[in-house]
Write an enzyme that holds these catalytic residues in place. Structure first.
Site, PDB file in Angstrom:
ATOM      1  N   ASP A   6       0.712  -1.048  -0.102  1.00 41.24           N
ATOM      2  CA  ASP A   6      -0.055  -0.044  -0.022  1.00 41.24           C
ATOM      3  C   ASP A   6       0.929   1.312   0.066  1.00 41.24           C
ATOM      4  O   ASP A   6       2.138   1.303   0.151  1.00 41.24           O
ATOM      5  CB  ASP A   6      -0.899   0.107   1.244  1.00 41.24           C
ATOM      6  CG  ASP A   6      -1.931  -1.401   1.209  1.00 41.24           C
ATOM      7  OD1 ASP A   6      -2.132  -1.881   0.091  1.00 41.24           O
ATOM      8  OD2 ASP A   6      -2.208  -1.722   2.360  1.00 41.24           O
TER       9      ASP A   6
ATOM     10  N   TYR B 263       6.260 -10.102   6.707  1.00 40.41           N
ATOM     11  CA  TYR B 263       5.921  -8.772   7.029  1.00 40.41           C
ATOM     12  C   TYR B 263       6.571  -8.289   8.337  1.00 40.41           C
ATOM     13  O   TYR B 263       6.415  -9.071   9.363  1.00 40.41           O
ATOM     14  CB  TYR B 263       4.382  -8.323   6.778  1.00 40.41           C
ATOM     15  CG  TYR B 263       4.117  -8.264   5.444  1.00 40.41           C
ATOM     16  CD1 TYR B 263       4.185  -7.152   4.606  1.00 40.41           C
ATOM     17  CD2 TYR B 263       3.584  -9.496   4.907  1.00 40.41           C
ATOM     18  CE1 TYR B 263       3.422  -7.060   3.401  1.00 40.41           C
ATOM     19  CE2 TYR B 263       3.069  -9.589   3.797  1.00 40.41           C
ATOM     20  CZ  TYR B 263       3.073  -8.346   2.946  1.00 40.41           C
ATOM     21  OH  TYR B 263       2.645  -8.534   1.461  1.00 40.41           O
TER      22      TYR B 263
END
Length: 410
Positions: A183, A248
């Site tokens: 994002d 992540y």
């Protein structure tokens, strides 16, 4: 001149009287001198222009290369070469990237950053007559509108910058496909990507093409994007489909001590954040509760409640089942935490929502068993067919794509 004639010029200071006397006594002589001066200046300029023209003409006759160079320099960039045309198109994006300006305040050309005609689909197979190459990309996502280039979407993206840098290096128009569509504001350290190169261009590569192209690509990229590990991809490789897993890491500050100002772009500072509804001091005192909340997400489960696209997943038009292999909470120092999430794939904002839910449980705003209820039941939509989760989505600056794993050594 008779003294009595001085009264004819009126009253005034001696300097005013002297100027008026000169204007009345010798007007013709003054005009004549001005005309002579102008004529002399004109003759001098004309002679100089003639001499310059003759000299330049003599140089052009004796040096035809100079005349060709001057003619080439007079052409606009769009007519010089395809590379100059592409560089002119990229100029606006590079200026904003070097100035580290915010993408929301830009007004760029509509031709930059959009899906070009003929660009392959995101999961398109390798076409005949092409060779597939792969590379790793590391980037600071603070100034970019995410990784992926979206049609009619934001202009400044990481993949758009890599596309143009790789195209300059290989001298072909290529499109880079990434393993993860991070994002806006999210960083990447181990992003994987591939691009397809025509076989004739691949056959003409020098023996040290990996190091040469890496250097050329990084020279064209802004300082907050770098590529490495460039090489040929094995047969059947796809950066997204072939990925075996991803990791992540979300970094945040939860202590009473002041946060490090050098981490402000890469770590979320909680404090008493009213917008997120989380008190960092309470979270710092309940690290064990934070780890217990992370254990509830491990396994193959339905994460439709942990994405803004909950309406589509609630109607089962999309599959929201993902497998989380592990969630680890690492203490990095006084008040600093790192939450590592290893999984096979992530939905839109899924990792940031998982971290937000864990923090809500650690701060006492949610019960630990409510995580199981969210994972076992579909999202309950309101009258506007929207999902209002009981936790906040964490800001993007703390999230980083650490690595994308494959079965081979890449």
């Amino acid at each position: 001149m008779a003294p009595g004639r001085l009264a004819d010029y009126g009253s005034g200071t001696p300097w005013d009287l002297r100027g008026r006397c000169r204007a009345r006594i010798r007007p013709k002589h003054c005009r004549a001198r001005a005309v002579v001066g102008v004529e002399a200046l004109a003759r001098t300029l004309c002679l100089g222009f003639c001499i310059t023209s003759l000299g330049l003409g003599h140089l052009l006759v004796r040096n035809p290369d100079l005349s060709a160079t001057i003619a080439f320099a007079k052409k606009p960039p769009s007519e010089r070469s395809p590379e100059a045309r592409a560089r002119e198109l990229q100029r606006e994006v590079l200026q904003h990237a070097k100035l580290r300006s915010r993408p929301r305040s830009m007004s760029l050309s509509s031709e930059i950053g959009k899906d070009e005609e003929g660009a392959p689909e995101y999961k398109a197979p390798l076409l005949p007559g092409f060779t597939r190459c792969r590379l790793r990309v590391a980037y600071d996502g603070s100034n970019y509108c995410g990784w992926a280039r979206v049609k009619n979407g934001p202009l400044l993206t990481v993949s758009g910058m890599v596309d143009r840098a790789v195209s300059f290096a290989v001298k072909h128009n290529v499109y880079v496909q990434g393993a993860s569509r991070t994002d806006a504001g999210v960083h990447g350290r181990g992003q994987a990507a591939h691009f397809d190169l025509p076989e004739d261009a691949a056959a003409g590569r020098p023996h040290d093409w990996q190091a040469l192209w890496e250097h050329q690509i990084n020279q064209k990229l802004p300082s907050d994007v770098r590529v490495r590990a460039l090489g040929d991809a094995p047969s059947g490789f796809h950066a997204s489909i072939s990925a075996a897993g991803k990791t992540y890491a979300y970094r945040l500050h939860v202590g009473d001590n002041p946060p490090d100002p050098l981490d402000r772009f890469y770590r979320c500072c909680l404090g008493s954040n009213k917008a997120l509804g989380v008190d960092g001091r309470i979270v710092g005192e309940n690290i064990d509760r934070l780890r217990s909340a992370g254990e509830r997400f491990i396994g193959c489960k339905d994460f439709s409640c942990f994405t803004p696209d909950a309406a589509a997943y609630a109607s089962r038009t999309k599959a929201a089942v993902r497998t989380v292999h592990s969630i680890t909470v690492v203490e990095e120092g006084p008040g600093n935490l790192r939450i590592e999430v290893s999984l096979d794939g992530a939905l839109y904002r899924m990792v940031r929502n998982i971290v937000g839910c864990m923090l809500a449980v650690a701060s006492g705003r949610m019960a630990l068993d409510s995580i199981d209820e969210l994972l076992d039941n579909p999202p309950k939509l309101d009258e506007d067919h929207a999902w209002q989760p009981p936790f906040a989505c964490m800001p993007p600056e703390g999230l980083c794509l650490e690595n994308v794993y494959y079965h081979d050594d890449f």
